[in-house]
Design a protein around this motif. Structure first.
Motif, short mmCIF file in Angstrom:
data_model
loop_
_atom_site.label_atom_id
_atom_site.label_comp_id
_atom_site.label_asym_id
_atom_site.label_seq_id
_atom_site.Cartn_x
_atom_site.Cartn_y
_atom_site.Cartn_z
N GLY A 1066 -18.60 -0.79 21.05
CA GLY A 1066 -18.83 -1.77 19.99
C GLY A 1066 -20.31 -2.15 19.93
O GLY A 1066 -21.05 -2.06 20.92
N PHE A 1067 -20.72 -2.58 18.77
CA PHE A 1067 -22.15 -2.83 18.53
C PHE A 1067 -22.71 -3.91 19.45
O PHE A 1067 -23.74 -3.74 20.10
N MET A 1073 -26.41 -8.03 20.89
CA MET A 1073 -26.66 -8.94 19.77
C MET A 1073 -25.77 -8.55 18.61
O MET A 1073 -25.25 -7.42 18.54
N ARG A 1074 -25.58 -9.47 17.69
CA ARG A 1074 -24.79 -9.19 16.49
C ARG A 1074 -25.55 -8.28 15.54
O ARG A 1074 -26.77 -8.13 15.64
N ARG A 1075 -24.81 -7.74 14.59
CA ARG A 1075 -25.43 -6.83 13.62
C ARG A 1075 -26.48 -7.56 12.79
O ARG A 1075 -27.53 -7.01 12.46
N SER A 1076 -26.22 -8.81 12.45
CA SER A 1076 -27.18 -9.57 11.64
C SER A 1076 -28.47 -9.83 12.42
O SER A 1076 -29.58 -9.78 11.86
N THR A 1077 -28.32 -10.10 13.71
CA THR A 1077 -29.52 -10.31 14.53
C THR A 1077 -30.31 -9.01 14.66
O THR A 1077 -31.54 -9.00 14.59
N PHE A 1078 -29.58 -7.91 14.82
CA PHE A 1078 -30.22 -6.59 14.89
C PHE A 1078 -31.03 -6.33 13.62
O PHE A 1078 -32.16 -5.84 13.66
N SER A 1079 -30.46 -6.65 12.48
CA SER A 1079 -31.17 -6.43 11.21
C SER A 1079 -32.45 -7.27 11.14
O SER A 1079 -33.48 -6.82 10.62
N TYR A 1080 -32.35 -8.49 11.67
CA TYR A 1080 -33.55 -9.33 11.68
C TYR A 1080 -34.63 -8.73 12.57
O TYR A 1080 -35.81 -8.70 12.21
N VAL A 1081 -34.26 -8.24 13.74
CA VAL A 1081 -35.24 -7.60 14.63
C VAL A 1081 -35.87 -6.40 13.93
O VAL A 1081 -37.08 -6.18 14.01
N CYS A 1082 -35.05 -5.64 13.21
CA CYS A 1082 -35.59 -4.49 12.45
C CYS A 1082 -36.61 -4.94 11.41
O CYS A 1082 -37.63 -4.28 11.20
N VAL A 1114 -32.87 2.69 19.84
CA VAL A 1114 -33.35 3.42 21.02
C VAL A 1114 -34.09 2.48 21.96
O VAL A 1114 -33.86 2.46 23.17
N ALA A 1115 -35.00 1.67 21.40
CA ALA A 1115 -35.79 0.76 22.23
C ALA A 1115 -34.92 -0.29 22.90
O ALA A 1115 -35.09 -0.60 24.09
N LEU A 1116 -33.95 -0.84 22.15
CA LEU A 1116 -33.06 -1.85 22.74
C LEU A 1116 -32.24 -1.26 23.89
O LEU A 1116 -32.04 -1.91 24.92
N ARG A 1117 -31.76 -0.03 23.70
CA ARG A 1117 -30.99 0.62 24.76
C ARG A 1117 -31.87 0.84 25.99
O ARG A 1117 -31.41 0.67 27.13
N MET A 1118 -33.11 1.22 25.81
CA MET A 1118 -34.01 1.44 26.93
C MET A 1118 -34.22 0.14 27.71
O MET A 1118 -34.37 0.15 28.94
N LEU A 1119 -34.23 -0.98 27.01
CA LEU A 1119 -34.53 -2.26 27.66
C LEU A 1119 -33.29 -2.90 28.28
O LEU A 1119 -33.41 -3.64 29.28
N ILE A 1349 -34.39 -15.11 20.16
CA ILE A 1349 -33.87 -14.78 18.83
C ILE A 1349 -32.34 -14.84 18.84
O ILE A 1349 -31.71 -15.37 17.91
N VAL A 1350 -31.75 -14.29 19.89
CA VAL A 1350 -30.29 -14.31 19.98
C VAL A 1350 -29.77 -15.74 20.03
O VAL A 1350 -28.80 -16.09 19.35
N ILE A 1351 -30.42 -16.61 20.82
CA ILE A 1351 -29.99 -18.01 20.89
C ILE A 1351 -30.14 -18.68 19.53
O ILE A 1351 -29.25 -19.39 19.05
N ASP A 1352 -31.30 -18.47 18.88
CA ASP A 1352 -31.56 -19.11 17.59
C ASP A 1352 -30.55 -18.69 16.53
O ASP A 1352 -30.07 -19.51 15.73
N MET A 1353 -30.21 -17.40 16.49
CA MET A 1353 -29.41 -16.88 15.39
C MET A 1353 -27.92 -16.86 15.68
O MET A 1353 -27.11 -16.82 14.76
N GLU A 1354 -27.54 -16.87 16.95
CA GLU A 1354 -26.14 -16.68 17.26
C GLU A 1354 -25.48 -17.89 17.92
O GLU A 1354 -24.28 -18.07 17.81
N GLU A 1355 -26.29 -18.72 18.59
CA GLU A 1355 -25.68 -19.81 19.33
C GLU A 1355 -25.93 -21.16 18.68
O GLU A 1355 -25.16 -22.08 18.83
N GLU A 1356 -27.08 -21.27 17.95
CA GLU A 1356 -27.38 -22.56 17.32
C GLU A 1356 -27.19 -22.51 15.81
O GLU A 1356 -27.27 -23.53 15.15
#
Length: 1424
Positions: A1066-1067, A1073-1082, A1114-1119, A1349-1356
């Motif tokens: 699963g993503f 992170m959620r798909r929406s957060t991923f899009s924001y990082v992109c 790719v970069a997220l998986r590496m990290l 970013i994850v806290i800002d977009m997904e938890e708050e």
């Protein structure tokens, strides 16, 4: 013939006349012989001028002249030896004007006999020479009015001539050069069916001095050329070019790096090819003598790499060169000047304060005839103008020049210009030999006026009153300038450095060919010349970037040499000696290894001038004092030379001493009473070495340079130097060791005490110069106020001061008001003065007409300067033309400057941190603004022609600049053209930007930027790739709407995520992170990633190109995965190299565009954070928790070496966000040290952070914002640590309660770090391996930003945060004045008073947090 017979005979005759006047001949019994010598020289002198003239073309006369010269040189040598013997006996005076060189002979009969015998033999030789002169029918040309000769011109150019692409536009005259330029530009830019798109060579052909280079320079700088080629290379070829050196310069000019290739021709070929690939290039080869420079060196890489449509422009004197290079016919032959154009050029040379244009126009008829005889040659016209200046402004003066028969010279080499020869003939004899000698100076080195005059003096070319020789030499030097035979270097003031045009130099070197050899180490026949001819002067220099060598044995045969210039390494073996150069008068050596040479220096008895430049020597010979005739000693750059020998004080003839600033001078120096110039004098106070008091008797000094003045312990020592009494002093340099660091602030470890300040002030007060000083340079001064004699010019009227430079003023708080009264001040420069915060009205109001002649004002590195007061009504600086403001905090340019500096042409402003606008400078023509972060608008500059803007991100308005011709924009992060491009109409735009903007420009009319640049005539835009600053380009020309680029504007970029990047997990499980957060990082990294996609393709194993989202994934998986690159690559279908490169791009992109997510919160956001701390932890007004941890990113780096890790300091808020991170790359540092060096300490101490609303307590006390930290930190008003037990006593209830809440709150940092490491497993030393420390920092910063970013977009549920920081400044408190202990006590008491339910709630929360924390920490190692 550097010696001119007529002039040198005067020199020898002067010496003999002194001998006769002192009746030495009678004492020696040879008075008759001395009289005979004087008579013979006097008789010969009547026709020496004619002999000199005929020596040029008549070989029989040349032989006779050579014999006479050798006789004169011998006479000078005899008199030198007499002087030396007399000085050894102590019978000479320090004043050579009173010295009789033969007095000692009466006490030394043997030596008297030797001298008498040599004089008798010399007389016999003169008899023979005089008898032979009858055969030549010499005529008396003493009046220089009735002589004739034959003119000539040369095919020999100056082998070391160097030209550049820039040129002096003011020297251009007439429409012809404009027509020629247009024709050449059209030929170069010609495209279409009739032109082969392969490399085309265009040739400019003409004789020396006709203006080929000037024409090529004008073409090179034309707008169409600027816009038509992405690379432009200017190479000066010359006769004796080195293939390797030529390739190195080509690589550098092409924007490549020649260093790795070394001197390997093949490697340089490859490097040049790489730099040119894909670029439409213009190559200019100036002054080509042999087509081998093209065929054998440049053609292969150029033809194989440069883009279609590239061109080569050559200038040459020989059509065969153009034929050999297969240049396109017809060649462009440079015509001579049209009569009217030549007349305009001649007038420019003749105009002066004494002769106005109306008067010159009355001489036009005769002037045009002179021009006709010049053949319309620009250089000839220019030189003739210099000659006519000297002849006068009467019609008959010009007629004499016109009627002179020198115009008919036929026996000289053709291209040595006859007008130069005519100007030479009209020189007085004393000036001729100075002119010829100047041509021998190494072309690659810059010789200043003092050096040139010293060399002339050492050869006896300047003689007369011994006290005025330097002044006389300066007069000769300026006369050569006025005759246009040497040209001032405009980068220096007051004719300090000049150069000689190659045609003029060729003429002069031709005239000296029988006596002098000028060669470079690249000359193939240098050894042949040295072995076949005896020279009197040698000038041998190495090519600029080559290290040549010359064996000593090849020089040993040159036993008659009187001058030796060498910038080449001379190989000497132990036992080699200078004794073979027994006649040497001047020796200039620039080489590292001269130890063997130095050992034998004392054998050079006749030496007057010695320069050892940049030599690696630590000692001078102890017997240097035997060089009694030495007058000039230059040791610049000999940094290892510390102790000078004691005998140096015996050099009583010394007139100049230049030391490297490290040398110690022995006591007894005060005996050198005729010394004129002294620099690098160390103010050392040890009893064994010379101190300032020994300068007292040296009243003849014109230049003094004192260093290490901080060593002077008492003002009395400075007073004893008696500077104020040195009425001839012109140049004064007063240097202390600087107390400032690279940042322009006082070094922390070298703070200046008040006692030190007072001491140096007293010392400088006593170093008061005389009113004669014209140039004053003070550096490293650390007094609080400048010397009294600068504050009040009434104390010392510095009425002649022209140049004032003040550098590294560590403690000065203001500039002296008295400076504005200086009537002759041309240049004022202040460089680095960190304590000056204001320049007030007094700076200008002390004088009725402040700074009446100030031409240039530089205010640099005044890092705390905030305000400049200058009211509009205060009229000042009426002649100011250039102003530089650099590195300060000035918030506005004063209105008085704009309204009163009506002559201001060039304005350069850089790193002025609070400046928001520039407006209303009516006279400014050129403006440069660089790195001004708050600059928002530039308006109302009606005459502005060139504007350069570099890194000014807030600049939004450019208005009312109608005359703008050229705009240069440099901003490597700019993603779109600024909107002000719609409001201006420059003819030319040069842009240095990021590749994304270049891509938008390349789209042309279909792109978003078209309306902003399409109206500009020529556009050149570049983007860098690595070290290549102009790898990518877009070129645009409006007239034909042509747009050229090496970026494809049709490329489409896939941005969606490939299915292969997902799996059954699963993503959210895969990418944390959620798909929406991923899009924001992109979206954050979109532009940098698309730029990278333009430059290079990264693909899957199956050849598919990675999309934008693929790359982020790719970069997220590496990290986050903790898996090895091999495992990740296998699962994603990507090779390891791609994984690494993509991750590196992601890290840099996140660092550039996402770190605002880890920035200090604005006031509104901080208020919410404080409320959460109060609700969750019961700590009102708390803004965060400080913690330090050691993080290892990857167990090993890319080289397999163990990573030391990084010590990270972080502030965490109540919901586990990182609001500030700081690190130190030295793992051994502790938390106190990292806090001391961090931005946090600086910001909190000066009130920039933790400056929000106060907490008002029930007792009326206020508690400001604060953060908390554990007991390892020092308690501060804004950093509260827990109470510690004292004397085993228990804490009070209030203190215990504070500690409980403090402990509960600090758990949040441990949870945040545990979560950070658990999510981004590279921070546990797993998976991703950074290649260096910087990449480790990028990795930590990126992971913290992603965490937030994850806290800002997904938890708050905060949504997408703003990219901009909020502006906040509320009630700023002075934390330095608060008592930290009192604040903690007040707060703890408040907590206990507000106990009850809140306390019970707090304990429950605390217990719950401990349980959660323990479960999180089982698998995570935390240090800190």
């Amino acid at each position: 013939m550097a010696m001119v017979l007529d002039a040198f005979a005067s020199y020898v005759g002067h010496m003999l006349a002194q001998v006769a006047a002192d009746e030495v001949g009678m004492m020696l019994g040879i008075s008759g012989e001395i009289s005979k010598m004087s008579d013979k020289l006097r008789d010969l002198k009547n026709f020496l001028a004619d002999a000199d003239r005929r020596n040029i073309t008549d070989e029989t006369v040349r032989e006779w002249v050579g014999q006479l010269k050798r006789a004169m040189y011998e006479a000078a040598d005899i008199l030198d030896l007499c002087q030396l013997k007399a000085m050894e006996r102590g019978s000479s005076s320090a004043d050579a004007g009173c010295f009789n060189p033969l007095l000692f002979c009466m006490r030394n009969p043997c030596h008297a006999h030797e001298i008498g015998t040599r004089i008798k033999k010399l007389n016999k030789r003169l008899d023979s020479i005089k008898e032979r002169s009858a055969a030549f029918s010499f005529i008396n040309l003493r009046s220089y009015e009735d002589h004739s000769s034959n003119a000539y011109a040369s095919r020999h150019g100056n082998p070391s001539r160097e030209t550049v692409g820039d040129f002096d536009r003011s020297a251009l005259v007439g429409e012809k050069i404009e027509e020629d330029t247009r024709a050449l530009v059209a030929q170069i830019m010609q495209m279409g069916k009739e032109v082969n798109d392969d490399i085309m060579v265009v040739a400019v052909v003409g004789i020396g001095g006709i203006g080929k280079t000037t024409l090529a320079q004008k073409v090179f700088n034309e707008e169409a050329i600027q816009g038509g080629f992405s690379k432009k290379i200017w190479l000066s070829i010359n006769q004796n070019f080195s293939e390797v050196e030529l390739l190195r310069r080509a690589v550098i000019e092409a924007g490549g790096d020649a260093q790795p290739a070394g001197n390997a021709k093949a490697a340089l070929h490859r490097t040049l090819k790489d730099a040119l690939i894909g670029h439409k290039t213009l190559l200019v080869m100036d002054d080509v003598w042999d087509h081998g420079a093209w065929d054998g060196v440049l053609k292969t890489p150029f033809v194989n790499a440069a883009a279609s449509g590239s061109r080569v422009l050559i200038t040459t004197r020989d059509e065969e060169v153009a034929q050999g290079m297969i240049a396109r016919r017809p060649y462009h032959h440079v015509d001579t000047l049209l009569p009217e154009d030549a007349w305009s050029l001649l007038k420019k040379q003749v105009l002066s304060s004494e002769i106005d244009e109306d008067h010159i126009n009355m001489l036009k008829d005769i002037g045009l005839k002179i021009i006709q005889k010049c053949g319309g040659l620009p250089l000839a016209v220019k030189v003739m103008g210099g000659l006519l200046c000297k002849r006068g402004g009467l019609h008959r003066d010009w007629e004499q020049v016109l009627d002179d028969s020198k115009w008919s010279i036929t026996k000289m080499p053709q291209e040595l210009n006859y007008a130069v020869y005519l100007s030479y003939e009209y020189m007085p004899s004393y000036l001729k030999q100075c002119f010829l000698y100047y041509s021998l100076l190494p072309k690659s080195k810059k010789f200043n006026l003092n050096q040139v005059v010293a060399l002339w003096m050492s050869e006896g070319f300047i003689h007369g009153n011994f006290r005025d020789l330097e002044e006389l030499g300066e007069k000769y030097y300026k006369e050569l300038v006025s005759r246009n035979l040497i040209e001032p270097d405009k980068s220096y003031v007051d004719l300090w450095v000049c150069s000689m045009h190659d045609v003029v130099r060729s003429f002069a070197q031709y005239m000296t060919k029988d006596e002098a050899l000028v060669a470079q180490d690249g000359d193939n026949d240098i050894l042949t010349k040295l072995s076949s001819q005896k020279f009197l002067r040698l000038s041998i220099e190495t090519n600029r970037l080559q290290s040549g060598e010359l064996d000593w044995k090849f020089l040993q045969e040159q036993q008659s040499v009187r001058t030796l210039f060498s910038t080449i390494q001379i190989m000497m073996k132990p036992g080699d000696s200078m004794v073979t150069f027994s006649h040497l008068r001047a020796l200039y050596i620039e080489a590292a290894d001269v130890a063997a040479l130095v050992e034998s220096l004392h054998q050079l008895k006749h030496l007057r001038y010695l320069a050892l430049i940049n030599a690696n020597i630590s000692v001078l010979p102890g017997n240097i004092g035997k060089m009694k005739l030495l007058q000039f000693l230059d040791l610049c750059g000999c940094e290892n030379l510390v102790n000078l020998p004691d005998s140096i004080v015996n050099l009583v003839q010394l007139r100049l001493l230049e030391l490297p600033g490290t040398s110690m001078i022995p006591r007894g120096f005060s005996g050198l009473t005729i010394i004129r110039r002294l620099s690098g004098f160390r103010a050392y106070m040890d009893g064994d070495w010379c101190s300032l008091d020994e300068l007292g008797p040296l009243s003849q000094l014109r230049l003094i340079g004192l260093v290490d003045l901080e060593n002077v312990s008492a003002a009395s020592f400075a007073a004893n130097a008696r500077l104020g009494g040195k009425m001839h002093l012109i140049d004064l340099f007063l240097y202390c060791t600087s107390r400032l660091g690279h940042d322009g602030l006082v070094k922390e470890k070298e703070g200046v005490s008040e006692e030190e300040q007072r001491c140096i002030e007293k010392v400088f007060d006593e170093l008061c110069p005389p009113s004669s000083v014209e140039n004053l340079d003070i550096k490293g001064y650390f007094g609080k106020q400048l010397p009294r004699w600068m504050i009040s010019t009434s104390t010392v009227p510095l009425t002649n001061l022209k140049y004032l430079m003040l550098s590294d003023l560590a403690c000065c708080t203001q500039l002296p008001n008295g400076l504005c009264k200086l009537p002759c001040l041309h240049l004022l420069q202040v460089n680095r003065a960190p304590c000056i915060r204001q320049i007030g009205n007094g700076f200008l109001q002390e004088a009725a007409a402040p700074f009446p002649r100030l031409n240039k004002l530089n205010l640099i590195g005044m890092v705390e300067w905030e305000e400049w007061e200058w009211e509009e009504k205060v009229q000042a600086m009426p002649r100011l033309e250039n102003l530089v403001l650099d590195n300060c905090k000035l918030w506005r340019v004063p209105p008085g400057l704009a309204s009163n500096a009506r002559a201001l042409k060039a304005l350069y402003i850089q790193r002025v941190h609070h400046l928001s606008y520039l407006e209303s400078f009516p006279s400014v023509v050129e403006l440069t603004v660089c790195q001004i972060p708050d600059l928002e608008r530039i308006t109302n500059l009606p005459n502005l022609q060139k504007l350069t803007i570099t890194d000014c991100p807030k600049l939004k308005v450019l208005q009312s600049i109608p005359a703008l011709k050229r705009l240069v924009l440099e901003d490597c992060v700019m993603e779109e053209l600024p909107d002000y491009m719609l409001d201006i109409k420059p003819r030319h735009l040069q842009l240095l930007c990021r590749i994304w903007l270049l891509y938008s420009l390349a789209a042309g009319q279909s792109g978003p930027e078209w309306d902003k640049f399409s109206h500009v005539e020529h556009v050149k835009a570049y983007a860098h790739d690595g070290d290549n600053q102009r790898k990518w380009y877009v070129l645009y020309t409006r007239d034909n709407c042509k747009l050229d680029s090496n970026i494809s504007s049709s490329t489409t970029f896939e941005e969606t995520l490939s299915s292969s990047m997902l799996d059954a997990q699963g993503f959210e499980s895969l990418y944390k992170m959620r798909r929406s957060t991923f899009s924001y990082v992109c979206s954050l990294v979109r532009v940098p990633f698309l730029e990278d996609m333009m430059a290079r393709d990264h693909t899957f194993f199956d050849g598919r190109v990675l999309s934008l989202q693929d790359r982020v994934a790719v970069a997220l998986r590496m990290l986050n995965s903790g898996e090895s690159p091999v495992t990740i690559g296998s699962s994603l279908g990507v090779d390891e190299s791609t994984l690494s490169l993509v991750t590196q791009v992601f890290l840099k992109a996140m660092w550039e565009r996402a770190m605002h997510h880890c920035s200090w919160p604005g006031s509104a956001k901080m208020q919410k954070l404080k409320c959460k701390f109060d609700k969750i932890h019961g700590l009102p007004n708390c803004c965060g928790v400080l913690h330090t941890a050691h993080i290892t990113v990857g167990s090993t780096n890319c080289d397999g070496k163990e990573n030391d890790g990084i010590l990270v300091q972080a502030i965490v808020d109540a919901v586990m966000r990182f609001t500030d991170i700081w690190w130190n790359l030295t793992g051994s540092m502790n938390k106190s040290n990292i806090l001391r060096d961090s931005e946090l300490l600086e910001k909190c101490e000066n009130g920039a952070w933790l400056n929000g609303s106060m907490l008002r307590l029930s007792d009326g006390s206020d508690v400001g914002e604060y953060i908390i930290g554990n007991a390892g930190y020092t308690l501060r008003p804004w950093l509260l640590t827990p109470y510690q037990l004292e004397n085993d006593l228990s804490l009070s209830d209030s203190k215990a309660e504070f500690n409980r809440r403090h402990t509960a709150a600090t758990v949040v940092t441990l949870r945040a770090l545990a979560r950070l490491k658990d999510t981004w497993k590279c921070l546990q030393g797993e998976g991703w391996h950074p290649s260096n420390k910087d990449e480790m920092c990028d990795t930590i910063g990126t992971c913290c930003a992603l965490h937030n970013i994850v806290i800002d977009m997904e938890e708050e549920g905060a949504g997408m945060p703003s990219h901009q920081r909020e502006n906040y400044i509320r009630q700023v408190r002075q934390v330095a004045d608060e008592d930290a202990v009192r604040m903690r006590d007040i707060l703890s008491q408040h907590l206990i008073e507000s106990g009850g339910k809140s306390t019970q709630l707090l304990m429950c929360l605390f217990a719950r947090k401990l349980c959660l924390f323990n479960s999180c920490c089982d698998s995570v190692l935390l240090l800190g």
